[in-house]
Design a protein around this motif. Structure first.
Motif, PDB file in Angstrom:
ATOM      1  N   ASP A 298     -30.005  23.839 -24.405  1.00  0.00           N
ATOM      2  CA  ASP A 298     -29.527  24.255 -23.072  1.00  0.00           C
ATOM      3  C   ASP A 298     -28.165  24.931 -23.120  1.00  0.00           C
ATOM      4  O   ASP A 298     -27.246  24.572 -22.383  1.00  0.00           O
ATOM      5  N   LEU A 299     -28.049  25.916 -24.007  1.00  0.00           N
ATOM      6  CA  LEU A 299     -26.794  26.671 -24.111  1.00  0.00           C
ATOM      7  C   LEU A 299     -26.817  27.832 -23.113  1.00  0.00           C
ATOM      8  O   LEU A 299     -27.789  27.998 -22.382  1.00  0.00           O
ATOM      9  N   PHE A 300     -25.740  28.609 -23.103  1.00  0.00           N
ATOM     10  CA  PHE A 300     -25.650  29.748 -22.185  1.00  0.00           C
ATOM     11  C   PHE A 300     -25.873  31.024 -23.002  1.00  0.00           C
ATOM     12  O   PHE A 300     -24.956  31.512 -23.669  1.00  0.00           O
ATOM     13  N   PRO A 301     -27.110  31.555 -22.986  1.00  0.00           N
ATOM     14  CA  PRO A 301     -27.506  32.583 -23.957  1.00  0.00           C
ATOM     15  C   PRO A 301     -26.735  33.895 -23.883  1.00  0.00           C
ATOM     16  O   PRO A 301     -26.585  34.564 -24.897  1.00  0.00           O
TER      17      PRO A 301
ATOM     18  N   LEU B  88     -23.553  34.297 -22.933  1.00  0.00           N
ATOM     19  CA  LEU B  88     -22.107  34.154 -23.114  1.00  0.00           C
ATOM     20  C   LEU B  88     -21.791  34.089 -24.604  1.00  0.00           C
ATOM     21  O   LEU B  88     -22.656  33.786 -25.422  1.00  0.00           O
TER      22      LEU B  88
ATOM     23  N   ARG C 115     -19.968  22.285 -28.398  1.00  0.00           N
ATOM     24  CA  ARG C 115     -19.752  22.298 -26.948  1.00  0.00           C
ATOM     25  C   ARG C 115     -19.621  20.867 -26.413  1.00  0.00           C
ATOM     26  O   ARG C 115     -18.761  20.580 -25.575  1.00  0.00           O
TER      27      ARG C 115
END
Lengths: 290, 237
Positions: free
Chosen positions: B90-93, B95, B150
């Motif tokens: 669930d990362l921020f693809p 960014l 993170r």
């Protein structure tokens, strides 16, 4: 010269479409909900300004700020009170809820004013500016400046600040956002407020230029959709570019083909873009490593 | 365990009529690393998701540092110091690597993040080379490093790791094992769900075995003297 003059008029109209499309896109990107009632929020913004200026006798700038603030609150309340409650249900529920809320606003305006068409006194009343042989009207100048400043503020905030980074994060992964401690529910409420307020600014800007009527929002909704489709659905920059291009296209079609076609240009744009390039002009296939 | 950092009591979770967790009980001391083992479907990930607040619990209590956190939404649990590295990351693809890391520490001050970021790059030198790169262009192993980094940015009291080696090549699993060992050496309190038994037991002081939604067995890894056959038997037989 006629070609350029039409383009200039189109850009002023397109700036409003760009604002409406961007505000719809903000809500869509932040919450994955397409607000089919968004046009009526634009209408509500215009009507609140009308009420405050004409009936309450307030000056236009104060009325504009009050209308935008009020629509922010309304947008946030719609999300928190209605949309959030049906989150676990099927996606069609969002569409139906948005349509119902939009028609409710429209119905409320009709209940008060019927099918009356309301004129608002001119606000931007100063002489046009000449750019060589091109005429830039006062209305166009105000719209360009207001939308230009607003877009710079919005994109500056979105791409250059830590608050914008949080906005981008929630748009990209809600669970990811919750995993880093962001209150996603509250964020959704705020973003609906932001979307409604931005849409309301569109309404506030057109209120002094057009005749107001409760059905005003329907046109903005379809123009917003056309702009979003043209720019690439979900792309913030694309929504702005799509809005500007749509405004210019309408004027060219009206000027060179027939003014009767202006109103159907948006529908033609949606059909042509979806048939020929569904990802829009600025949409692109996303490559992802696994 | 009198000074437990995490205390789970009578934890029950149901999806519809199916009860996944049926009264899970265990505790974790600060600085301890515990592996939650069990066959597929035994409720390991559900247990982590219930502790992190991602899913609702039907009954029972979760207490972290003496505060009852069960019933809290995930963002509040995170702010209390319990951070999960989920199985899907669930990362921020869209960014950059650095923005992903900074978002992990967004509940902390700028000064704290400025101090923490070099620590993360020291732990994962590969990320230092790719700090400006957009996340979606990273390999699966590198993305896993970002996910762990993170989570560590906020200096969590408790790190929940769900299948950190999932979907990675054997070479990257070895790298993940090194990361786990480094975290353990730093005294990070961890609750780890991992199918790769070798990795899980290398990173853990203690193991718990979940079976049919209950803690069926457990013990200290050091007491096993390198032979894990009886643990495998306890899990699968």
């Amino acid at each position: 010269m006629f070609f350029l003059q039409l383009a200039l008029s189109g850009l002023a109209q397109g700036a409003i479409y760009a604002l409406v499309a961007l505000s719809m896109c903000v809500v869509y990107r932040a919450t994955t909900v397409v607000n089919f009632g968004h046009g009526d929020l634009v209408m509500a913004g215009a009507f609140v300004v009308y009420l405050l200026v004409v009936l309450a006798g307030l000056p236009f700038p104060a009325s504009a700020i009050a209308a935008v603030a009020l629509l922010f609150i309304l947008g946030a309340l719609i999300e928190i009170g209605l949309i959030e409650r049906i989150k676990a249900g099927p996606h069609i529920g969002f569409a139906l809820m948005c349509i119902a809320v939009g028609y409710l606003l429209r119905g409320a305006a009709r209940a008060v004013w019927g099918r009356e068409v309301l004129p608002m006194p001119r606000v931007f009343d100063f002489p046009p500016v000449m750019l060589g042989e091109l005429v830039v009207t006062a209305d166009a100048l105000v719209i360009f400046s207001a939308v230009g400043v607003l877009l710079m503020l919005f994109f500056g905030l979105f791409y250059r600040t830590s608050a914008g980074r949080i906005m981008q994060a929630v748009c990209q992964s809600e669970r990811g956002a919750a995993l880093v401690g962001i209150n996603v529910r509250a964020f959704h409420g705020v973003m609906w407020g932001v979307g409604a307020a931005m849409g309301a600014i569109g309404g506030v800007l057109v209120a002094p230029l057009t005749l107001l009527h409760p059905g005003l929002g329907a046109g903005f909704l379809i123009k917003g959709f056309a702009a979003m489709t043209l720019g690439g659905f979900g792309s913030l920059g694309g929504a702005v570019a799509g809005g500007l291009l749509l405004g210019v296209a309408e004027q060219w079609v009206g000027g060179y083909v027939s003014t009767k076609l202006i109103d159907i240009t948006a529908y033609l744009v949606i059909i042509l873009v979806l048939a020929l390039r569904p990802s829009g002009l600025f949409g692109q296939a996303v490559a992802e490593r696994v | 365990m009198p000074d437990a950092l995490l205390r789970v009591a009578g934890l029950r979770v149901a999806f519809g009529p199916r009860e996944i967790l049926r009264g899970v009980e265990f505790a974790l001391a600060a600085g301890e690393s515990v592996a939650l083992l069990g066959p597929n479907g035994s409720g390991k990930s559900t247990c982590l998701n219930a502790i992190s607040g991602w899913i609702a619990i039907a009954a029972g209590d979760v207490e972290v540092a003496g505060v009852r956190t069960s019933g809290w939404p995930m963002h509040r649990v995170v702010r209390h110091g319990v951070v999960q590295v989920s199985q899907s990351r669930d990362l921020f693809p869209d960014l950059s690597v650095e923005d992903n890391l900074l978002l992990g520490g967004h509940t902390r001050s700028i000064a704290e993040n400025d101090a923490r970021l070099p620590e993360m790059y020291a732990l994962f030198p590969r990320l230092d080379e790719r700090r400006r790169q957009v996340l979606r262009t990273l390999s699966g192993g590198e993305q896993q490093m970002v996910a762990i980094g993170r989570a560590l940015m906020s200096r969590p009291r408790l790190l929940l790791l769900d299948e950190p080696s999932g979907g990675l090549s054997p070479q990257l699993v070895a790298e993940t094992a090194r990361t786990m060992t480094a975290l353990r050496a730093r005294g990070v309190t961890m609750l780890l769900v991992e199918q790769n038994l070798g990795l899980a037991l290398k990173a853990a002081d203690r193991y718990l075995i979940l079976r049919d939604g209950l803690v069926a067995d457990g013990g200290a890894v050091s007491a096993r003297s390198g032979s894990y056959d009886d643990i495998v038997r306890a899990i699968y037989l």
